[in-house]
Scaffold this motif. Sequence first.
Motif, short mmCIF file in Angstrom:
data_model
loop_
_atom_site.label_atom_id
_atom_site.label_comp_id
_atom_site.label_asym_id
_atom_site.label_seq_id
_atom_site.Cartn_x
_atom_site.Cartn_y
_atom_site.Cartn_z
N ASP A 103 -12.22 0.91 -19.36
CA ASP A 103 -12.44 1.26 -17.96
C ASP A 103 -11.89 2.66 -17.70
O ASP A 103 -10.68 2.87 -17.75
N HIS A 104 -12.76 3.60 -17.42
CA HIS A 104 -12.33 4.99 -17.27
C HIS A 104 -11.44 5.21 -16.04
O HIS A 104 -10.59 6.08 -16.03
N LEU B 196 -9.14 3.07 -14.72
CA LEU B 196 -7.78 2.66 -15.07
C LEU B 196 -7.19 3.60 -16.12
O LEU B 196 -5.99 3.87 -16.11
N ARG B 197 -8.01 4.13 -17.00
CA ARG B 197 -7.53 5.09 -18.00
C ARG B 197 -6.98 6.34 -17.31
O ARG B 197 -5.97 6.90 -17.71
N GLN B 198 -7.66 6.79 -16.25
CA GLN B 198 -7.19 7.96 -15.51
C GLN B 198 -5.83 7.71 -14.89
O GLN B 198 -4.99 8.60 -14.85
N VAL B 199 -5.60 6.49 -14.42
CA VAL B 199 -4.30 6.15 -13.84
C VAL B 199 -3.21 6.21 -14.90
O VAL B 199 -2.13 6.75 -14.66
N LEU B 200 -3.49 5.68 -16.08
CA LEU B 200 -2.49 5.70 -17.15
C LEU B 200 -2.20 7.12 -17.64
O LEU B 200 -1.11 7.40 -18.11
N ASP B 201 -3.18 8.00 -17.50
CA ASP B 201 -3.02 9.38 -17.96
C ASP B 201 -2.44 10.32 -16.91
O ASP B 201 -2.29 11.51 -17.17
N MET B 202 -2.11 9.79 -15.74
CA MET B 202 -1.55 10.63 -14.68
C MET B 202 -0.19 11.18 -15.09
O MET B 202 0.53 10.55 -15.87
N PRO B 203 0.18 12.35 -14.58
CA PRO B 203 1.47 12.94 -14.94
C PRO B 203 2.65 12.08 -14.46
O PRO B 203 2.52 11.32 -13.50
N LYS B 204 3.77 12.22 -15.14
CA LYS B 204 4.96 11.48 -14.77
C LYS B 204 5.36 11.81 -13.33
O LYS B 204 5.28 12.95 -12.91
#
Length: 72
Positions: A48-49, A51-59
């Motif tokens: 799921d792209h 949700l992937r974007q959420v996991l790749d968000m900056p700290k």
Amino acid sequence: MVLTRLFDIILILAKNSLTFRGHRENLSQEEEYHGNFLAVVELVARYDHILRQVLDMPKGSTTYLGKSNNTK
């Protein structure tokens, strides 16, 4: 859209009486097991792209994946 996916994961875990948390709740650590909730989130994010974007968000970004809303 992200919250809908997370609620669905929560409902599946709750319906099956599975625990949510693991020993480590930080996805940035290279551990194999983060708990059932984060493990399912990572699995869904593979396909799921959004949700992937959420996991790749900056700290420091709000991801709704941890108890402090910015667990990464």
